[in-house]
Design an enzyme around this catalytic site. Structure first.
Site, PDB file in Angstrom:
ATOM      1  CE  LYS A  56      18.483  30.819  -0.974  1.00 21.92           C
ATOM      2  NZ  LYS A  56      19.613  30.292  -1.589  1.00 21.92           N
ATOM      3  NE  ARG A  57       8.214  26.448  -2.796  1.00 26.40           N
ATOM      4  CZ  ARG A  57       7.961  25.770  -3.826  1.00 26.40           C
ATOM      5  NH1 ARG A  57       7.850  24.384  -3.680  1.00 26.40           N
ATOM      6  NH2 ARG A  57       7.517  26.479  -4.896  1.00 26.40           N
TER       7      ARG A  57
END
Ligand code: GLU
Length: 463
Positions: free
Chosen positions: A244-245
């Site tokens: 996600k980062r």
């Protein structure tokens, strides 16, 4: 041999980029040979599988246009078949009942660890010629274990990683059915690949450890072995596992951000496979070229800039009407007054050159669909007396000039010449009058798109 490939996602979340790439390669390989691409949903993990995730996978495949020829097959609907195979294996002696409790199995593992050995099932219930088995304990529901070969090794020539060998000593007698009779993961995959006639298994390399177990089960079933290829992970630009980062990891976040499926497909096709220096190609071309020899064995790094570059390329190629339909909901969300502005496809055609995403395109197009509100400081700076005079003449002549870009451009030049002005001295206040901002595409194109009535009305109001 007809090529039969499959994509076999577990519906425990969205379709992520790695999964989409696996699906793409399996699909393309089948298409290359005129073979069959099977979609199989591996939904036996009841705790983690959800109908929403199944839908997310189907949506992702649909958006990408990766059409399956057979399926989707759901493992949960194949329970009778798995039970039947387990019974056959028990009859044939390639599987056996084991009455050890989980505590007993844990205790034997503990003993082995203490003795410095690899923890594994010790074979208590494994039948061997001449061996006496313990008495069946009352009231215990047994598991079914696969009788894994004790010696020798399993070798396959991985189409991505090359030859891989695992000693059978490393492999346990795998539980293939739980006490309640439900089959376990590796067993279902092996039976499915067999039943579905899969010739080539492409999947993520997190499955390398499963492959020798599945090969042994397939051998015990007398099933032909598919070719296996384990694709390396996709990493973020920083070399860490994609998460996600790093931005979007779900494929369906990309249409929401304004990416076109052809850009995503082209991007994923090159992320882990190559055809010389070719970077831009269609899916027809990809299916014609795709082979297993040019799969990259090292992990691929996801690069947002490259995806954006490809998206810009495909936006420039795309039909304006199609882009307009994609941009329309974004514009509506931003409060665009679409009915009182120029024809959307025409606006898109003017603006698409520089947009990396449909959303950027929609943002840029907004300039045609809102009430212009120019910053008074900018107005004061650009609406000089001479500009006011020139704008007045421009508005007058706009009432009757032929409404084509060329005629408008010629008229603007005449107004400039008559007033001894340079282009920006008229174009800048004209931009402010029409759009409220100084950055726009070429002014003659903007004027043409707004149409005569709007142009005259806004310029007169402005001066
Ligand atoms: N269901 C597995 C997954 O989603 C893939 C299994 C396979 O391709 O054999 O990771």
């Amino acid at each position: 041999m007809t090529v039969r490939t499959r994509f076999a996602p577990s519906p425990t979340g969205y379709l992520h980029l790695g999964g989409a790439r696996t699906a793409l390669y399996s699909w393309a390989y089948a298409r290359h040979f005129g073979g069959t691409f099977v979609l199989r949903i591996e939904d036996t993990d009841l705790e983690r599988s959800t109908p929403e995730a199944v839908q997310a996978i189907l949506d992702g495949m649909k958006w990408l246009g990766l059409e399956h020829d057979e399926g989707p097959f759901y493992q949960m609907k194949r329970m009778d078949r798995y039970r039947e195979v387990i019974l056959t294996m028990l009859e044939q002696g390639s599987a056996y009942l084991c009455y050890c409790s989980p505590e007993e199995v844990e205790a034997m593992r503990e003993r082995m660890r203490a003795a410095g050995e690899k923890p594994r099932y010790d074979g208590t219930w494994r039948p061997e010629p001449g061996k006496e088995l313990p008495p069946v304990p009352p009231g215990v529901q047994p598991v079914v274990r696969f009788k894994n070969p004790l010696d020798g090794e399993v070798t396959w020539n991985d189409v991505v990683k090359g030859p891989i060998t695992i000693a059978n000593k490393e492999l346990d007698d795998l539980v293939i059915a739980r006490p309640d009779g439900t089959p376990t993961y590796n067993f279902c995959v092996a039976v499915d690949d067999w039943d579905m006639g899969i010739t080539h298994v492409l999947r993520g390399d997190d499955h390398v450890n499963n492959t020798p177990r599945q090969i042994n089960i397939l051998r015990a079933l007398g099933a032909p072995l598919p070719e296996y290829g384990h694709l390396p992970m996709i990493l973020g630009a920083d070399g860490e596992k994609l998460s996600k980062r790093h931005g979007a990891v779900s494929v369906m976040e990309y249409p929401a951000q304004g990416y076109l499926p052809e850009a995503m497909l082209n991007y994923l096709a090159r992320l882990g496979w190559s055809h010389g220096n070719d970077e831009i190609f269609s899916m027809d071309q990809f299916c014609e070229w795709f082979n297993l020899e040019h799969l990259t064995a090292s992990a691929a790094q996801f690069n947002n800039e490259k995806l954006a570059w490809l998206n810009n390329h495909y936006i420039k190629q795309a039909d304006n009407g199609r882009l307009a339909e994609l941009a329309r909901p974004v514009l509506e969300r931003e409060g665009a007054r679409l009915l009182s502005g120029p024809d959307l496809p025409a606006v898109i055609g003017l603006m698409k050159e520089r947009a990396n995403t449909v959303n950027e395109l929609a943002d840029a197009a907004m300039l045609f669909y809102r009430v212009p509100k120019a910053d008074p400081a900018l107005v004061a700076q650009h609406l000089t007396d001479s500009a006011r005079t020139a704008l007045g003449q421009f508005a007058e002549r706009a009432k009757s000039v032929e409404w084509t870009r060329a005629a408008i451009s010629a008229m603007v030049k005449e107004v400039l010449a008559a007033n001894g002005l340079k282009m920006p001295q008229l174009a800048m206040p004209l931009r402010l009058a029409l759009t409220g901002q100084l950055q726009t595409p070429a002014i003659d194109a903007v004027v043409e798109l707004f149409g005569r009535d709007t142009v005259v009305e806004r310029v007169e109001k402005f001066i």
